[in-house]
Motif scaffolding. Structure first.
Motif, mmCIF file in Angstrom:
data_model
loop_
_atom_site.group_PDB
_atom_site.id
_atom_site.type_symbol
_atom_site.label_atom_id
_atom_site.label_comp_id
_atom_site.label_asym_id
_atom_site.label_seq_id
_atom_site.Cartn_x
_atom_site.Cartn_y
_atom_site.Cartn_z
ATOM 1 N N ASP A 110 -3.023 -0.471 6.514
ATOM 2 C CA ASP A 110 -3.991 -1.468 6.966
ATOM 3 C C ASP A 110 -3.814 -1.641 8.469
ATOM 4 O O ASP A 110 -2.806 -2.180 8.921
ATOM 5 N N TYR A 111 -4.791 -1.153 9.246
ATOM 6 C CA TYR A 111 -4.691 -1.246 10.707
ATOM 7 C C TYR A 111 -5.366 -2.508 11.262
ATOM 8 O O TYR A 111 -5.602 -2.604 12.455
ATOM 9 N N GLU A 112 -5.737 -3.403 10.397
ATOM 10 C CA GLU A 112 -6.430 -4.654 10.742
ATOM 11 C C GLU A 112 -7.871 -4.432 11.209
ATOM 12 O O GLU A 112 -8.757 -5.194 10.835
ATOM 13 N N PRO A 129 -1.481 -7.168 -1.940
ATOM 14 C CA PRO A 129 -0.347 -7.657 -1.153
ATOM 15 C C PRO A 129 -0.077 -6.941 0.170
ATOM 16 O O PRO A 129 0.431 -7.574 1.085
ATOM 17 N N LEU A 130 -0.403 -5.661 0.274
ATOM 18 C CA LEU A 130 -0.039 -4.977 1.520
ATOM 19 C C LEU A 130 -1.061 -5.166 2.632
ATOM 20 O O LEU A 130 -0.866 -4.684 3.738
ATOM 21 N N ARG A 131 -2.147 -5.895 2.339
ATOM 22 C CA ARG A 131 -3.080 -6.230 3.415
ATOM 23 C C ARG A 131 -2.375 -7.156 4.401
ATOM 24 O O ARG A 131 -1.612 -8.033 3.994
ATOM 25 N N LYS A 132 -2.688 -6.987 5.678
ATOM 26 C CA LYS A 132 -1.991 -7.771 6.698
ATOM 27 C C LYS A 132 -2.344 -9.251 6.623
ATOM 28 O O LYS A 132 -1.572 -10.098 7.041
ATOM 29 N N TYR A 189 -2.902 -10.886 3.857
ATOM 30 C CA TYR A 189 -2.644 -11.366 2.489
ATOM 31 C C TYR A 189 -1.839 -12.661 2.527
ATOM 32 O O TYR A 189 -0.848 -12.765 3.247
#
Lengths: 366, 226
Positions: free
Chosen positions: B137-139, B214-217, B219
């Motif tokens: 996830d690079y935002e 969960p691994l989204r920045k 989250y």
């Protein structure tokens, strides 16, 4: 005509032969499996998410807890990835220490597999023998770093502790002892008629299937594919030593069994050479900046763990913490072929095939 | 208090400062060690300035002169040419060498072409072994990274596919490499990327009724104390 009802059976998550908290839901027609669905995540701790808030030295203990039967190789894959990114030089003595502990770990890990596999199949005593000898290795590690399983031994740029006086001698005493025991175990088990009937020709697949499923380690080499990362993409000091990569032909549980036993003796062979060439002095830590901040970018490094290719994909933004850290866990990838192998097999063979894949659930779930 | 008296301390103050400076030079003259230290410090300053200037000059030279071609450049060019010829000219977004990772040839492909590129790479380029699949996830966007290797030649290639953060969709590689199956399920579970054409896209690590990825920045955990 006998009619059998379709039966849905839960194997696990608490079942001794699933080697941890792993569950398989099987559909049975009589004793024959018609469908198998693995269910995992019972041991998922979110290591990759946690790592995003930790610096690289703090992540090392988390790697111990992934494949807790082979913590040394897990340590190595992380520090190796960071060293690759930063272009750090590791002193020779430290690299030798790493290689010795990794090969000892491979022997210990394969002994656990050998003991528990035979226990699954119904032989009690090999388990006791295997754990007795593994205990010797664990005691050596305990002396080195004060822990039996979760060592936290390696650091970016070297190792945390040098070998205590007399430690190397103890390792070199262990090698001939283990070689003798290995012959004994081979005699004790490998020719047993009942054992052979249980594992020969069971859980067969060919090389193309193994490659398609991304299998690695003994699960890949049992089909005759010559792919051991210690030879194919040498890391550490492996290119300096002579050793063979044992291969199978039939891709069945028996070939996997033979390969793992043979890998123990090849590891002992590497250890013998490593101890003969062990540098008498030198540093155990290289020159490492106080704050470990790999440059922005990404790297994927991989090494040969006892279970196959363990990889570490780091995305860095130049900070002390990784932006994203992903572990390629061999147990997780190797397990994928299980539902395919189980269809048409009996319940007893489920245990044989699952054991033959050699999983550690801490690594499956991560 | 008279004005003269007020003035006096000032005068004595400047006098004192002058005295101190005099003393310092005198001390330095008297103490050869201190003099050597001062000299060394001055030299070090000069050396640092020179080094900085040299580094800047080197950087400037590097920027102007083309860097030495990577040893993996021909491999990368061949793969890129193959894709451009067989799939489409615009299929590739970016082609570069990741020098940090032992000169890893890397391509970024457009999602519309990913499926046909995957087949092409496997059959024509002998990249039969998919060793790893990661999601990042690079935002600004999401990215799926496929690490490929040929077991015959040891040739490697990294393929990246970008996805929009709001409506993340990437063609599944599972029909091409069976090993992508669980890897893609894990990425779907933890990052919420939908793999179109995946045979069995369900959560794999988190419980089925879990909310969020969960691994989204961005989250936010349901229970902040956990």
């Amino acid at each position: 005509m006998i009619r059998t009802e379709e039966l849905l059976l839960n194997v696990g998550p608490q079942h001794p032969s699933t080697h941890g908290v792993f569950r398989i839901v099987v559909k049975l027609d009589g004793e024959v499996i018609t469908e198998a669905t693995p269910v995992m995540g019972y041991l998922h701790r979110g290591t990759e998410k946690l790592a995003e808030q930790l610096n690289y030295t703090q992540i090392i203990p988390y790697t111990d807890r992934m494949d807790y039967v082979s913590a040394m190789t897990n340590n190595y894959v992380l520090v190796h990835a960071v060293e690759t990114m930063m272009g750090l030089e590791v002193p020779e003595r430290a690299e030798f220490m790493r290689l010795i502990v990794m090969e000892l770990q491979r022997v210990a890990s394969h002994l656990v597999w050998w003991g528990t596999y035979l226990l699954d199949i119904g032989a009690m005593s090999p388990f006791l023998y295997a754990f007795r000898d593994r205990e010797t290795i664990i005691n050596l590690f305990n002396e080195l770093c004060g822990a039996r399983l979760t060592y936290n031994y390696m650091r970016v740029g070297g190792v945390k502790w040098d070998a205590p006086p007399g430690w190397i001698d103890k390792v070199s005493e262990f090698i001939p002892y283990m070689e003798g025991k290995l012959r004994e175990y081979d005699k004790l088990v490998s020719g047993n008629e009942i054992f052979l009937a249980r594992i020969k020709g069971i859980g067969k697949y060919d090389a193309a299937t193994a490659i398609d499923y991304g299998l690695s380690g003994a699960n890949l080499r049992c089909t005759g594919v010559d792919w051991d990362l210690r030879k194919a993409e040498p890391y550490s000091l492996y290119s300096r030593f002579e050793f063979d990569v044992p291969l199978g032909q039939n891709g069945d549980c028996y070939d996997r069994y033979r390969i793992r036993l043979e890998e123990i003796s090849q590891s002992l062979r590497i250890l013998k050479q490593a101890i003969a060439q062990f540098p008498s002095g030198g540093e155990t830590m290289g020159k490492v900046p106080r704050a470990i901040r790999p440059p922005a970018g990404e790297v994927y490094t991989r090494i040969e763990s006892p279970r196959g290719e363990i990889g570490c994909h780091i995305v860095s933004k130049g900070k002390a913490e990784p932006y994203r850290l992903k572990f390629r866990r061999p147990s997780f990838v190797n397990l994928q072929i299980l539902p395919k192998l189980l269809i048409g097999e009996t319940m007893t063979n489920l245990i044989t095939i699952l054991g033959g894949v050699d999983i550690v659930v801490g690594e499956v779930d991560c | 208090m008279s004005e003269e008296e007020k003035k006096e301390p000032q005068e004595s103050g400047t006098a004192e400062a002058g005295e101190q400076a005099k003393q310092k030079t005198a001390e330095a003259e008297a103490d050869p060690e201190k003099a050597a230290k001062l000299k060394a410090a001055a030299e070090a300053r000069a050396a640092r300035a020179a080094a900085k200037a040299a580094a800047e000059a080197a950087e400037a030279a590097e920027a102007s002169a083309p860097p030495a071609p990577s040893p993996k450049q021909p491999e990368l060019d061949a793969a890129a040419a193959l894709i451009r010829r067989e799939v489409a000219d615009e299929a590739l977004e970016e082609v570069y060498i990741n020098e940090l990772n032992g000169h890893m040839p890397t391509i970024i492909v457009k999602n519309d072409y990913w499926r046909s590129i995957a087949e092409l790479l496997k059959i024509e380029n002998d990249l039969t072994y998919l060793r790893n699949v990661s999601g990042v996830d690079y935002e600004t966007h999401l990215e799926v990274v496929y690490h490929l290797v040929s077991l015959q030649s040891g040739r490697e290639l990294t393929v990246k596919v970008k996805a929009d953060r709001e409506k993340p969709e990437v063609s599944s590689a599972t029909p091409v490499w069976a090993t992508a199956n669980w890897n893609e399920r894990e990425i779907y579970d933890l990052l919420g990327i939908v793999f179109t054409g995946h045979p069995d896209l369900r959560r794999i690590m988190m419980p089925d009724d879990w909310v969020g990825h969960p691994l989204r920045k961005d989250y936010e955990p349901l229970d902040s104390e956990v």
